[in-house]
Each structure stands twice: as structure tokens, then as C-alpha cells.
Enzyme design. Structure first.
Site, mmCIF file in Angstrom:
data_model
loop_
_atom_site.group_PDB
_atom_site.id
_atom_site.type_symbol
_atom_site.label_atom_id
_atom_site.label_comp_id
_atom_site.label_asym_id
_atom_site.label_seq_id
_atom_site.Cartn_x
_atom_site.Cartn_y
_atom_site.Cartn_z
ATOM 1 N N PHE A 24 1.554 -5.511 -2.577
ATOM 2 C CA PHE A 24 2.735 -6.379 -2.548
ATOM 3 C C PHE A 24 2.360 -7.856 -2.434
ATOM 4 O O PHE A 24 2.616 -8.662 -3.341
ATOM 5 C CB PHE A 24 3.643 -5.928 -1.400
ATOM 6 C CG PHE A 24 4.651 -6.930 -0.927
ATOM 7 C CD1 PHE A 24 5.429 -7.645 -1.826
ATOM 8 C CD2 PHE A 24 4.830 -7.154 0.427
ATOM 9 C CE1 PHE A 24 6.369 -8.574 -1.383
ATOM 10 C CE2 PHE A 24 5.776 -8.072 0.884
ATOM 11 C CZ PHE A 24 6.531 -8.781 -0.022
ATOM 12 N N ILE A 25 1.732 -8.226 -1.331
ATOM 13 C CA ILE A 25 1.382 -9.635 -1.131
ATOM 14 C C ILE A 25 0.287 -10.055 -2.102
ATOM 15 O O ILE A 25 0.351 -11.124 -2.721
ATOM 16 C CB ILE A 25 0.957 -9.886 0.331
ATOM 17 C CG1 ILE A 25 2.147 -9.645 1.267
ATOM 18 C CG2 ILE A 25 0.424 -11.309 0.504
ATOM 19 C CD1 ILE A 25 1.811 -9.743 2.745
ATOM 20 N N ASP A 45 -9.337 -3.632 -5.493
ATOM 21 C CA ASP A 45 -8.317 -2.725 -4.964
ATOM 22 C C ASP A 45 -8.675 -1.296 -5.367
ATOM 23 O O ASP A 45 -9.130 -1.072 -6.490
ATOM 24 C CB ASP A 45 -6.941 -3.100 -5.536
ATOM 25 C CG ASP A 45 -5.790 -2.579 -4.682
ATOM 26 O OD1 ASP A 45 -5.717 -1.349 -4.466
ATOM 27 O OD2 ASP A 45 -4.962 -3.397 -4.247
ATOM 28 N N GLY A 50 -1.913 -0.043 -3.392
ATOM 29 C CA GLY A 50 -1.394 -0.912 -4.433
ATOM 30 C C GLY A 50 -1.121 -0.130 -5.706
ATOM 31 O O GLY A 50 -1.381 1.075 -5.786
ATOM 32 N N ASP A 70 -13.370 0.217 -3.288
ATOM 33 C CA ASP A 70 -12.906 0.404 -1.918
ATOM 34 C C ASP A 70 -13.684 -0.505 -0.976
ATOM 35 O O ASP A 70 -14.922 -0.554 -1.036
ATOM 36 C CB ASP A 70 -13.119 1.874 -1.526
ATOM 37 C CG ASP A 70 -12.305 2.289 -0.320
ATOM 38 O OD1 ASP A 70 -12.309 1.556 0.688
ATOM 39 O OD2 ASP A 70 -11.666 3.355 -0.380
ATOM 40 N N ILE A 71 -12.975 -1.214 -0.099
ATOM 41 C CA ILE A 71 -13.648 -2.107 0.844
ATOM 42 C C ILE A 71 -14.454 -1.328 1.884
ATOM 43 O O ILE A 71 -15.248 -1.928 2.619
ATOM 44 C CB ILE A 71 -12.666 -3.059 1.550
ATOM 45 C CG1 ILE A 71 -11.595 -2.277 2.330
ATOM 46 C CG2 ILE A 71 -12.030 -4.008 0.540
ATOM 47 C CD1 ILE A 71 -10.725 -3.149 3.220
ATOM 48 N N GLN A 90 -6.407 -9.366 1.702
ATOM 49 C CA GLN A 90 -5.114 -8.731 1.936
ATOM 50 C C GLN A 90 -5.224 -7.215 2.058
ATOM 51 O O GLN A 90 -4.260 -6.556 2.461
ATOM 52 C CB GLN A 90 -4.158 -9.071 0.782
ATOM 53 C CG GLN A 90 -3.994 -10.547 0.506
ATOM 54 C CD GLN A 90 -3.376 -11.308 1.664
ATOM 55 O OE1 GLN A 90 -2.506 -10.785 2.366
ATOM 56 N NE2 GLN A 90 -3.816 -12.531 1.880
ATOM 57 N N TYR A 158 -2.644 0.187 14.534
ATOM 58 C CA TYR A 158 -2.560 -0.900 13.557
ATOM 59 C C TYR A 158 -2.720 -2.253 14.245
ATOM 60 O O TYR A 158 -3.483 -3.117 13.785
ATOM 61 C CB TYR A 158 -1.220 -0.842 12.824
ATOM 62 C CG TYR A 158 -1.010 -1.995 11.866
ATOM 63 C CD1 TYR A 158 -1.736 -2.079 10.678
ATOM 64 C CD2 TYR A 158 -0.092 -2.999 12.145
ATOM 65 C CE1 TYR A 158 -1.555 -3.139 9.804
ATOM 66 C CE2 TYR A 158 0.101 -4.052 11.281
ATOM 67 C CZ TYR A 158 -0.626 -4.124 10.111
ATOM 68 O OH TYR A 158 -0.449 -5.175 9.252
ATOM 69 N N VAL A 188 7.067 -9.710 6.287
ATOM 70 C CA VAL A 188 7.134 -10.270 4.941
ATOM 71 C C VAL A 188 7.963 -9.352 4.038
ATOM 72 O O VAL A 188 7.861 -8.125 4.115
ATOM 73 C CB VAL A 188 5.711 -10.437 4.359
ATOM 74 C CG1 VAL A 188 5.774 -11.162 3.014
ATOM 75 C CG2 VAL A 188 4.818 -11.194 5.343
#
Length: 328
Positions: A24-25, A45, A50, A70-71, A90, A158, A188
Site C-alpha cells: 500500500f504505502i 518485495d 503486496g 524476501d528481506i 516499508q 507487532y 495511514v
């Protein structure tokens, strides 16, 4: 949006990496930077949160590159940071509810993944690393408005993950001389926010219900308040944080919001008025992890980042509703 000519020239000469850029962001930020003439915008991403459709319009743009990865993979992070000037991080698993149901995944993505990105940014000599934090770090602190210096005890995994990001950022700035800025987002909302699934946010859920002529669900009494923040304000904050030349702004965290509050009931009333419909909500219990009231003090962001919200709540609600109504 107070992006001046100096910022514009820097954008045109800059290579950006947006992690979570199909979300989204992230996807809104990608579109914004490309529209401002960025030299390069790379998205990392894994498409778990996403959607490819969010970045599909940019795939053939000469300044755009998509890395599906993947991070949680350190080598992927190193590859993505190569030849990048600024990172806007993000990528995360959002949702308090999801983190309570699956704290391990939240930890792996939001903490281990964040650490992988910090190391990759350090080892690639990234100029600056801007990252998404969250108003959830204020936890059980009931002080209003929320001031950056006063956080409470976290109420969810979280919240723990986002506060841990802030602690890691301080440590990396101290030990490795990196430039890092954290942005504590407050609720947001806007176009491209996913209205589907059990982890969706309240505004897209309300809009989806209204468009389907269903009864929206309100948790608790609906009197709980939030500092709902339209997406354009968040985009502005990210650009300012990445490009600020104010050294006093570096290695700090900032509240990013519209600087006002509204109750969940009031949001539903606004949407009902826009849709010209009579709405009868369904009420369910408020989760224990839910923060009752939230309002940000944004004076520090205004002073150090020159941040000025340009889209306020009513306009943002209308823009968002129209976007969903016209979406395919």
C-alpha cells in the site's frame, strides 16, 4: 506537498530502493518518485503482502526495476542495495492481530528482515536509510497527544517489533556512522490499501462494506479515536526524510500524522454521508491489544523535517472512497 526545487533536483539525480514497494504505502511512494523524475526506483518485495498489480503500471518504465525477493534473505538484501543512494524501508508484516496470532513470522520479517536490510545498507554505503515505525510503540502510554520521547509498554508483538527497529537504528547510527530516520505512522489510509482479509484496516473495511451494501463492523463502542493520516502526507514525510539536509534531523524518530483525531464512529458517518446511504453497523468486542485513543504531536517533524500535512481527514476520506468506488 512542500517539495522544493532543491528536492526535485535531488530526486532526479537519485537512485531509490523501496522495500515492500508492491504494498500500500510502498507502491504509492514508487509512483510518486517516478512522477517526480527519479533517476532509478528499485522495488524489493516478495509479494506475500503486496500485489503485483500495484507495480504493474511501472514495469516498463525505464527508471523502474522490480526484484522479487524476501528481506529475510541477507544476500537478497545485499543485491537490492547495490548502487542505491537512499532506502525507504516499508517491508513489514503489519497488523496487531496477525502478530498475536503468529508472533514468529512477525519477528522474522519485522526484526530479522530489518536487521538484514540495515547490514546490507551499511555494507553498500547507502547514504540514508528511512524506515517505517508505528504509533503502536506508544503501547499503554495514555498521554495525549503522543510525544516521541515518551513511549509506553508494548501491547503486541507487532509493537515490540517496531520499537526494536528503532533501537537497532540507534545502535547502527552509533556504531557505524549511518544516517537513519524512523517515521511513526498513525493509521495511514488511502488508495491501494487492501480491503480484504481479517487483517484489513478499518477505513477500507468500512468502504468495502458500504459498496457491497453490507453492515460495517465496529470494534467496541466506536468512540475510540485515531489520528487517521492520508497517504499523501506519508509520501511527503518519506521524501523529506530521505532528502533533508538538516543534520539535526538525522538519527531520530518522528510522528507522522495529520495532527487531528476522529472516532471510528465519525469515520463511518463521513463515509455514509459521502455514499448517501443509511448505515447500521454491527458491534463486536474490542480486543485487549487495541489502543483506545491515539493523537500525535507532529511539532518535531514540522520543525526538523519541514513536514506539513496537506491533505486533511475529510478530503482524504472523500478521495479514498472515490478511488475504491472507481477501482476495477
Amino acid at each position: 506537498m512542500p517539495i522544493n526545487q532543491v528536492h526535485m533536483r535531488k530526486i532526479e539525480d537519485t537512485r531509490f530502493l523501496i522495500t515492500g514497494g508492491a504494498g500500500f504505502i510502498g507502491s504509492n511512494l514508487v509512483e510518486h518518485l517516478l512522477n517526480k523524475g527519479a533517476k532509478k526506483v528499485v522495488v524489493l518485495d516478495n509479494l506475500s503482502n503486496g500485489f503485483y498489480k500495484n507495480i504493474e503500471p511501472f514495469i516498463h518504465h525505464p527508471a523502474f526495476q522490480f526484484i522479487e525477493g524476501d528481506i529475510r534473505n541477507p544476500l537478497t538484501c545485499l543485491k537490492a542495495c547495490k548502487d542505491i543512494d537512499y532506502v525507504s524501508h516499508q517491508a513489514a508484516l503489519g497488523s496487531v492481530k496477525r502478530s498475536i496470532e503468529n508472533p514468529i513470522d512477525t519477528n522474522d520479517v519485522n526484526i530479522t528482515g530489518f536487521l538484514n536490510m540495515l547490514i546490507a545498507a551499511r555494507d553498500n554505503g547507502i547514504k540514508r536509510f528511512v524506515y517505517a515505525s508505528s504509533s503502536s510503540v506508544y503501547g499503554d502510554n495514555q498521554q495525549l497527544p503522543k510525544l516521541e520521547a515518551f513511549v509506553g509498554s508494548p501491547l503486541s508483538p507487532y509493537a515490540v517489533s517496531k520499537y526494536t527497529n528503532e533501537l537497532y537504528a540507534k545502535v547502527f547510527a552509533l556504531n557505524f556512522g549511518m544516517e537513519l530516520i524512523g517515521l511513526r505512522y498513525f493509521n495511514v489510509f488511502g488508495p491501494k490499501q487492501n480491503p480484504l482479509g481479517s487483517y484489513a484496516a478499518v477505513i477500507p473495511l468500512f468502504i468495502q462494506a458500504i459498496l457491497k451494501n453490507e453492515s460495517p463492523i465496529i470494534k467496541g463502542t466506536g468512540e475510540q479515536t485515531r489520528d487517521f493520516t492520508y497517504i499523501d502526507n506519508v509520501l511527503q514525510a518519506n521524501v523529506l526524510a530521505m532528502l533533508t539536509e538538516n543534520e539535526q534531523a538525522l538519527n531520530d524518530v518522528y510522528n507522522i500524522s495529520a495532527g487531528g483525531s476522529a472516532s471510528v464512529k465519525e469515520i463511518l458517518e463521513m463515509l455514509a454521508a459521502i455514499a448517501a446511504k443509511n448505515i447500521t453497523p454491527i458491534y463486536i468486542d474490542l480486543p485487549k491489544s487495541e489502543i483506545v485513543d491515539s493523537l500525535a504531536d507532529i511539532s518535531k517533524a514540522k520543525q526538523k523535517l519541514a513536514y506539513t500535512p496537506t491533505i486533511h481527514l475529510e478530503d482524504g476520506i472523500r478521495k479514498t472512497f472515490e478511488w475504491y468506488r472507481n477501482a476495477d
